[in-house]
Design a protein around this motif. Sequence first.
Motif, PDB file in Angstrom:
ATOM      1  N   ASP A   1       0.793  -1.426  -0.556  1.00 21.84           N
ATOM      2  CA  ASP A   1      -0.038  -0.377   0.156  1.00 21.84           C
ATOM      3  C   ASP A   1       0.718   1.314  -0.060  1.00 21.84           C
ATOM      4  OD1 ASP A   1      -2.370  -1.306   0.000  1.00 21.84           O
ATOM      5  OD2 ASP A   1      -2.810  -1.335   2.194  1.00 21.84           O
ATOM      6  N   ARG A   2       1.823   1.321   0.539  1.00 20.19           N
ATOM      7  CA  ARG A   2       3.043   2.746   0.799  1.00 20.19           C
ATOM      8  C   ARG A   2       3.198   2.650  -0.629  1.00 20.19           C
ATOM      9  NH1 ARG A   2       7.403   3.169   4.850  1.00 20.19           N
ATOM     10  NH2 ARG A   2       8.486   5.220   4.356  1.00 20.19           N
ATOM     11  N   TRP A   3       3.788   1.618  -1.153  1.00 20.29           N
ATOM     12  CA  TRP A   3       3.907   1.988  -3.199  1.00 20.29           C
ATOM     13  C   TRP A   3       3.167   2.749  -3.285  1.00 20.29           C
ATOM     14  CZ3 TRP A   3       8.030   3.430  -5.698  1.00 20.29           C
ATOM     15  CH2 TRP A   3       8.052   3.394  -7.305  1.00 20.29           C
ATOM     16  N   GLN A   4       1.939   2.461  -4.015  1.00 17.32           N
ATOM     17  CA  GLN A   4       0.475   2.410  -4.728  1.00 17.32           C
ATOM     18  C   GLN A   4       0.276   3.829  -4.008  1.00 17.32           C
ATOM     19  OE1 GLN A   4      -0.029   0.770  -6.712  1.00 17.32           O
ATOM     20  NE2 GLN A   4       1.304  -1.025  -5.982  1.00 17.32           N
ATOM     21  N   ALA A   5       0.385   4.313  -2.691  1.00 14.24           N
ATOM     22  CA  ALA A   5       0.169   5.586  -1.885  1.00 14.24           C
ATOM     23  C   ALA A   5       1.105   6.020  -2.897  1.00 14.24           C
ATOM     24  CB  ALA A   5      -0.001   5.510  -0.644  1.00 14.24           C
ATOM     25  N   TYR A   6       2.136   6.287  -2.844  1.00 15.78           N
ATOM     26  CA  TYR A   6       3.302   6.766  -3.515  1.00 15.78           C
ATOM     27  C   TYR A   6       3.027   7.632  -4.792  1.00 15.78           C
ATOM     28  CZ  TYR A   6       8.010   9.240  -5.278  1.00 15.78           C
ATOM     29  OH  TYR A   6       8.580   9.525  -6.032  1.00 15.78           O
ATOM     30  N   VAL A   7       2.684   6.346  -5.882  1.00 17.41           N
ATOM     31  CA  VAL A   7       2.635   6.275  -7.216  1.00 17.41           C
ATOM     32  C   VAL A   7       0.939   7.215  -7.308  1.00 17.41           C
ATOM     33  CG1 VAL A   7       1.734   5.704  -8.720  1.00 17.41           C
ATOM     34  CG2 VAL A   7       3.614   4.350  -7.737  1.00 17.41           C
ATOM     35  N   ALA A   8      -0.384   6.723  -6.780  1.00 15.80           N
ATOM     36  CA  ALA A   8      -0.880   7.883  -6.999  1.00 15.80           C
ATOM     37  C   ALA A   8      -0.630   9.514  -6.551  1.00 15.80           C
ATOM     38  CB  ALA A   8      -2.143   7.227  -5.815  1.00 15.80           C
ATOM     39  N   GLU A   9      -0.310   9.639  -5.139  1.00 10.46           N
ATOM     40  CA  GLU A   9       0.277  10.886  -4.713  1.00 10.46           C
ATOM     41  C   GLU A   9       1.001  11.748  -6.279  1.00 10.46           C
ATOM     42  OE1 GLU A   9       3.695  12.494  -2.101  1.00 10.46           O
ATOM     43  OE2 GLU A   9       2.275  11.119  -1.586  1.00 10.46           O
ATOM     44  N   ARG A  10       1.982  10.839  -6.956  1.00  8.41           N
ATOM     45  CA  ARG A  10       2.829  11.322  -7.967  1.00  8.41           C
ATOM     46  C   ARG A  10       1.842  11.681  -9.118  1.00  8.41           C
ATOM     47  NH1 ARG A  10       7.684  13.638  -6.748  1.00  8.41           N
ATOM     48  NH2 ARG A  10       8.117  13.324  -9.202  1.00  8.41           N
ATOM     49  N   ARG A  11       0.586  10.824  -9.259  1.00  7.82           N
ATOM     50  CA  ARG A  11      -0.438  10.854 -10.378  1.00  7.82           C
ATOM     51  C   ARG A  11      -0.957  12.052 -10.785  1.00  7.82           C
ATOM     52  NH1 ARG A  11      -0.976   4.860 -11.379  1.00  7.82           N
ATOM     53  NH2 ARG A  11       1.137   4.713 -12.570  1.00  7.82           N
ATOM     54  N   VAL A  12      -1.478  12.609  -9.068  1.00 12.26           N
ATOM     55  CA  VAL A  12      -2.484  13.553  -8.363  1.00 12.26           C
ATOM     56  C   VAL A  12      -1.359  14.544  -8.896  1.00 12.26           C
ATOM     57  CG1 VAL A  12      -3.792  14.154  -6.796  1.00 12.26           C
ATOM     58  CG2 VAL A  12      -3.669  12.241  -7.361  1.00 12.26           C
ATOM     59  N   ALA A  13      -0.099  14.610  -8.481  1.00 11.57           N
ATOM     60  CA  ALA A  13       0.743  15.655  -8.910  1.00 11.57           C
ATOM     61  C   ALA A  13       1.338  16.180 -10.277  1.00 11.57           C
ATOM     62  CB  ALA A  13       1.885  16.010  -8.043  1.00 11.57           C
ATOM     63  N   GLY A  14      -0.202  15.331 -10.970  1.00 11.81           N
ATOM     64  CA  GLY A  14       0.773  15.014 -12.467  1.00 11.81           C
ATOM     65  C   GLY A  14       2.410  14.918 -13.035  1.00 11.81           C
ATOM     66  N   GLN A  15       2.682  14.289 -11.590  1.00  6.47           N
ATOM     67  CA  GLN A  15       3.851  14.052 -12.457  1.00  6.47           C
ATOM     68  C   GLN A  15       4.327  12.399 -12.492  1.00  6.47           C
ATOM     69  OE1 GLN A  15       6.016  15.489  -8.480  1.00  6.47           O
ATOM     70  NE2 GLN A  15       6.108  17.967  -9.456  1.00  6.47           N
ATOM     71  N   GLU A  16       5.416  12.444 -13.078  1.00 10.72           N
ATOM     72  CA  GLU A  16       5.875  10.698 -13.059  1.00 10.72           C
ATOM     73  C   GLU A  16       6.523   9.594 -11.479  1.00 10.72           C
ATOM     74  OE1 GLU A  16       5.302   8.061 -15.550  1.00 10.72           O
ATOM     75  OE2 GLU A  16       3.699   9.645 -16.507  1.00 10.72           O
ATOM     76  N   PRO A  17       6.476   8.699 -11.256  1.00 13.07           N
ATOM     77  CA  PRO A  17       7.038   8.426  -9.883  1.00 13.07           C
ATOM     78  C   PRO A  17       8.307   8.598  -9.752  1.00 13.07           C
ATOM     79  CG  PRO A  17       5.348   6.629 -10.673  1.00 13.07           C
ATOM     80  CD  PRO A  17       5.756   7.726 -11.472  1.00 13.07           C
ATOM     81  N   ASP A  18       9.035   9.481  -9.496  1.00 12.35           N
ATOM     82  CA  ASP A  18      10.125   9.921  -9.160  1.00 12.35           C
ATOM     83  C   ASP A  18      11.033   8.452  -8.818  1.00 12.35           C
ATOM     84  OD1 ASP A  18      12.746  10.778  -9.145  1.00 12.35           O
ATOM     85  OD2 ASP A  18      12.118  11.736  -7.272  1.00 12.35           O
ATOM     86  N   ILE A  19      11.777   7.600 -10.142  1.00 11.52           N
ATOM     87  CA  ILE A  19      12.000   6.197  -9.793  1.00 11.52           C
ATOM     88  C   ILE A  19      13.991   6.620  -9.681  1.00 11.52           C
ATOM     89  CG2 ILE A  19      13.360   4.163 -11.125  1.00 11.52           C
ATOM     90  CD1 ILE A  19      10.385   4.286 -10.344  1.00 11.52           C
TER      91      ILE A  19
END
Length: 153
Positions: free
Chosen positions: A117-135
């Motif tokens: 869930d922690r990773w999924q929340a991070y990815v969702a947070e980045r998408r809401v901000a209009g950004q790709e996940p910061d790998i």
Amino acid sequence: MPRAKAPLGPSRLSQVLKNLNRHPKPVLPSLKTLKLTLAARNDHFGARHFIKEDLPRIQYTNPGMQIQIDKIPRSVGDTWRAEMLLEFKNGSRTTMDVSDKWSTSIFEELMARAGGDRWQAYVAERRVAGQEPDIPSTQPHSTPKEGIAAALP
């Protein structure tokens, strides 16, 4: 006798710790064992880069997880693929094909499967901000084979 001057800038240890604690943290709460099998030399470059760049962070963040790397000698005619076996705490297992993939793709797929869930929340947070996940590593602009072919004359 005068003291030696301290080197200017951050120490090597502080740089290593900064790298190990870089965001996003690769927390894998459901993963028990990670086993990576690849060629000992001259192949599976994305997996090699993953071992060098991402695996130390994963091991640092998840000290109880067992990590095993098997580098198998490979002759010229062999055509087997690199793979990562994931064993979860609930007893289930899954295998990831990591041949011909960039290390960032391997990291993203691993986190999607075992990050919880922690990773999924991070990815969702980045998408809401209009950004790709910061790998952690830089994203490549071509596939591994295209990059090699483009570099050749």
